[in-house]
Design a protein around this motif. Structure first.
Motif, PDB file in Angstrom:
ATOM      1  N   VAL A 120       0.855  -1.187   0.000  1.00 56.68           N
ATOM      2  CA  VAL A 120       0.000   0.000   0.000  1.00 56.68           C
ATOM      3  C   VAL A 120       0.895   1.242   0.000  1.00 56.68           C
ATOM      4  CG1 VAL A 120      -0.280   0.201   2.513  1.00 56.68           C
ATOM      5  CG2 VAL A 120      -2.057   1.076   1.010  1.00 56.68           C
ATOM      6  N   GLN A 121       0.507   2.238  -0.773  1.00 55.92           N
ATOM      7  CA  GLN A 121       1.267   3.479  -0.867  1.00 55.92           C
ATOM      8  C   GLN A 121       0.633   4.509   0.063  1.00 55.92           C
ATOM      9  OE1 GLN A 121       4.157   3.849  -3.220  1.00 55.92           O
ATOM     10  NE2 GLN A 121       3.821   1.739  -2.575  1.00 55.92           N
ATOM     11  N   ILE A 122       1.438   5.144   0.905  1.00 53.59           N
ATOM     12  CA  ILE A 122       0.927   6.085   1.893  1.00 53.59           C
ATOM     13  C   ILE A 122       1.454   7.488   1.602  1.00 53.59           C
ATOM     14  CG2 ILE A 122       0.845   6.717   4.331  1.00 53.59           C
ATOM     15  CD1 ILE A 122       1.117   3.738   5.000  1.00 53.59           C
ATOM     16  N   ILE A 123       0.508   8.408   1.474  1.00 57.36           N
ATOM     17  CA  ILE A 123       0.833   9.825   1.304  1.00 57.36           C
ATOM     18  C   ILE A 123       0.594  10.505   2.648  1.00 57.36           C
ATOM     19  CG2 ILE A 123       0.236  11.997   0.171  1.00 57.36           C
ATOM     20  CD1 ILE A 123      -0.868  10.278  -2.171  1.00 57.36           C
ATOM     21  N   ALA A 124       1.638  11.084   3.225  1.00 54.79           N
ATOM     22  CA  ALA A 124       1.485  11.889   4.436  1.00 54.79           C
ATOM     23  C   ALA A 124       0.892  13.221   3.997  1.00 54.79           C
ATOM     24  CB  ALA A 124       2.830  12.102   5.114  1.00 54.79           C
ATOM     25  N   TYR A 125      -0.272  13.540   4.539  1.00 55.07           N
ATOM     26  CA  TYR A 125      -1.012  14.744   4.164  1.00 55.07           C
ATOM     27  C   TYR A 125      -1.096  15.615   5.400  1.00 55.07           C
ATOM     28  CZ  TYR A 125      -4.827  17.357   1.910  1.00 55.07           C
ATOM     29  OH  TYR A 125      -5.615  18.326   1.336  1.00 55.07           O
TER      30      TYR A 125
ATOM     31  N   ARG B   3       6.810   4.868   7.938  1.00 55.55           N
ATOM     32  CA  ARG B   3       6.901   4.261   6.615  1.00 55.55           C
ATOM     33  C   ARG B   3       5.932   4.976   5.680  1.00 55.55           C
ATOM     34  NH1 ARG B   3       6.610  -1.953   8.105  1.00 55.55           N
ATOM     35  NH2 ARG B   3       6.994  -2.236   5.894  1.00 55.55           N
ATOM     36  N   ILE B   4       6.399   6.091   5.148  1.00 53.94           N
ATOM     37  CA  ILE B   4       5.630   6.979   4.291  1.00 53.94           C
ATOM     38  C   ILE B   4       6.257   6.952   2.898  1.00 53.94           C
ATOM     39  CG2 ILE B   4       4.952   9.386   3.925  1.00 53.94           C
ATOM     40  CD1 ILE B   4       3.633   8.237   6.420  1.00 53.94           C
ATOM     41  N   ASP B   5       5.421   6.917   1.865  1.00 56.30           N
ATOM     42  CA  ASP B   5       5.938   6.854   0.496  1.00 56.30           C
ATOM     43  C   ASP B   5       6.044   8.219  -0.173  1.00 56.30           C
ATOM     44  OD1 ASP B   5       6.102   3.878   0.166  1.00 56.30           O
ATOM     45  OD2 ASP B   5       4.003   4.083   0.745  1.00 56.30           O
ATOM     46  N   ALA B   6       5.219   9.172   0.264  1.00 51.75           N
ATOM     47  CA  ALA B   6       5.246  10.506  -0.333  1.00 51.75           C
ATOM     48  C   ALA B   6       4.643  11.494   0.654  1.00 51.75           C
ATOM     49  CB  ALA B   6       4.459  10.518  -1.643  1.00 51.75           C
ATOM     50  N   PHE B   7       4.837  12.770   0.372  1.00 47.32           N
ATOM     51  CA  PHE B   7       4.297  13.807   1.232  1.00 47.32           C
ATOM     52  C   PHE B   7       3.576  14.848   0.398  1.00 47.32           C
ATOM     53  CE2 PHE B   7       4.508  17.988   3.108  1.00 47.32           C
ATOM     54  CZ  PHE B   7       3.838  17.747   4.295  1.00 47.32           C
ATOM     55  N   CYS B   8       2.463  15.356   0.928  1.00 44.85           N
ATOM     56  CA  CYS B   8       1.744  16.444   0.280  1.00 44.85           C
ATOM     57  C   CYS B   8       1.242  17.391   1.362  1.00 44.85           C
ATOM     58  CB  CYS B   8       0.562  15.900  -0.525  1.00 44.85           C
ATOM     59  SG  CYS B   8      -0.308  17.179  -1.465  1.00 44.85           S
ATOM     60  N   LYS B   9       1.604  18.655   1.240  1.00 51.54           N
ATOM     61  CA  LYS B   9       1.116  19.644   2.203  1.00 51.54           C
ATOM     62  C   LYS B   9      -0.361  19.916   1.961  1.00 51.54           C
ATOM     63  CE  LYS B   9       3.230  22.941   3.889  1.00 51.54           C
ATOM     64  NZ  LYS B   9       3.757  23.217   5.174  1.00 51.54           N
ATOM     65  N   LYS B  10      -1.083  20.191   3.035  1.00 52.84           N
ATOM     66  CA  LYS B  10      -2.522  20.415   2.929  1.00 52.84           C
ATOM     67  C   LYS B  10      -2.879  21.652   2.119  1.00 52.84           C
ATOM     68  CE  LYS B  10      -4.382  17.784   6.733  1.00 52.84           C
ATOM     69  NZ  LYS B  10      -5.238  17.789   7.913  1.00 52.84           N
ATOM     70  N   ASP B  11      -1.943  22.586   1.965  1.00 51.65           N
ATOM     71  CA  ASP B  11      -2.253  23.773   1.174  1.00 51.65           C
ATOM     72  C   ASP B  11      -1.887  23.605  -0.304  1.00 51.65           C
ATOM     73  OD1 ASP B  11       0.514  23.924   1.396  1.00 51.65           O
ATOM     74  OD2 ASP B  11       0.538  25.931   2.279  1.00 51.65           O
ATOM     75  N   ALA B  12      -1.491  22.415  -0.699  1.00 53.14           N
ATOM     76  CA  ALA B  12      -1.187  22.143  -2.110  1.00 53.14           C
ATOM     77  C   ALA B  12      -2.486  22.141  -2.920  1.00 53.14           C
ATOM     78  CB  ALA B  12      -0.487  20.798  -2.252  1.00 53.14           C
TER      79      ALA B  12
ATOM     80  N   GLU C   8       5.026  22.105   9.241  1.00 53.11           N
ATOM     81  CA  GLU C   8       5.984  22.893   8.473  1.00 53.11           C
ATOM     82  C   GLU C   8       7.140  22.060   7.921  1.00 53.11           C
ATOM     83  OE1 GLU C   8       6.752  25.949   6.332  1.00 53.11           O
ATOM     84  OE2 GLU C   8       5.076  25.971   7.735  1.00 53.11           O
ATOM     85  N   ASN C   9       7.734  21.190   8.746  1.00 49.48           N
ATOM     86  CA  ASN C   9       8.854  20.374   8.295  1.00 49.48           C
ATOM     87  C   ASN C   9       8.550  18.896   8.551  1.00 49.48           C
ATOM     88  OD1 ASN C   9      11.289  19.406   7.428  1.00 49.48           O
ATOM     89  ND2 ASN C   9      12.492  20.278   9.084  1.00 49.48           N
ATOM     90  N   PRO C  10       7.638  18.310   7.786  1.00 50.91           N
ATOM     91  CA  PRO C  10       7.214  16.934   8.059  1.00 50.91           C
ATOM     92  C   PRO C  10       8.288  15.891   7.773  1.00 50.91           C
ATOM     93  CG  PRO C  10       6.316  17.702   6.005  1.00 50.91           C
ATOM     94  CD  PRO C  10       6.990  18.881   6.635  1.00 50.91           C
ATOM     95  N   GLN C  11       9.185  16.171   6.844  1.00 50.78           N
ATOM     96  CA  GLN C  11      10.200  15.177   6.513  1.00 50.78           C
ATOM     97  C   GLN C  11      11.040  14.837   7.741  1.00 50.78           C
ATOM     98  OE1 GLN C  11       9.394  17.741   4.568  1.00 50.78           O
ATOM     99  NE2 GLN C  11       8.942  16.890   2.562  1.00 50.78           N
ATOM    100  N   ALA C  12      11.393  15.841   8.540  1.00 49.98           N
ATOM    101  CA  ALA C  12      12.171  15.588   9.759  1.00 49.98           C
ATOM    102  C   ALA C  12      11.346  14.782  10.755  1.00 49.98           C
ATOM    103  CB  ALA C  12      12.607  16.909  10.388  1.00 49.98           C
TER     104      ALA C  12
END
Length: 132
Positions: free
Chosen positions: A83-88, A104-113, A92-96
């Protein structure tokens, strides 16, 4: 060559804010080849839904009550490593934060995108699931 493989992406939305869940539901329902298979308001509900709904892609809020998205991601990947998980998140600095939690996150998307950016990311991650 013809393929019998189902090209519909099974997507699940997990966010503690009802308006966000509703908005994402509307955005996903308007897309060809995307099926919204579940919605949850916290990580614990998400884990239970993964076992029943078998999503391809999960849009997962990081900060929620009961169980946060970082903890839930590890449980979900144990149940279904594909399963692919997008952290939504609006963090401010979610990668850290993701690295520190060893989530175990596959991608990140900010809520203001823009919504179209999130949908494009869902489709991109979904392609990798369907290829495997």
């Amino acid at each position: 060559m013809l393929s019998c493989q189902n090209s519909t992406l099974r997507v699940m939305v997990v966010d503690d804010h009802e308006l966000t869940r509703f908005s994402l539901k509307l955005a996903m329902q308007g897309q060809k080849n995307i099926e919204l298979v579940g919605m949850a308001s916290n990580g614990k509900e998400a884990i239970e839904l993964v076992e029943r709904c078998h999503p391809d892609v999960i849009i997962l809020d990081l900060q929620m009550p009961v169980m946060d998205g970082l903890s839930a991601s590890n449980h979900i990947k144990t149940l279904d490593p594909n399963v692919q998980i997008i952290a939504y998140s609006s963090v401010e600095n979610p990668q850290a934060e993701i690295r520190n939690a060893a989530a175990r996150i596959d991608a990140f998307c900010k809520k203001d995108a823009p919504t179209q950016d999130l949908i494009a990311l869902v489709k991109k991650l979904g392609e990798s699931v369907k290829i495997d």
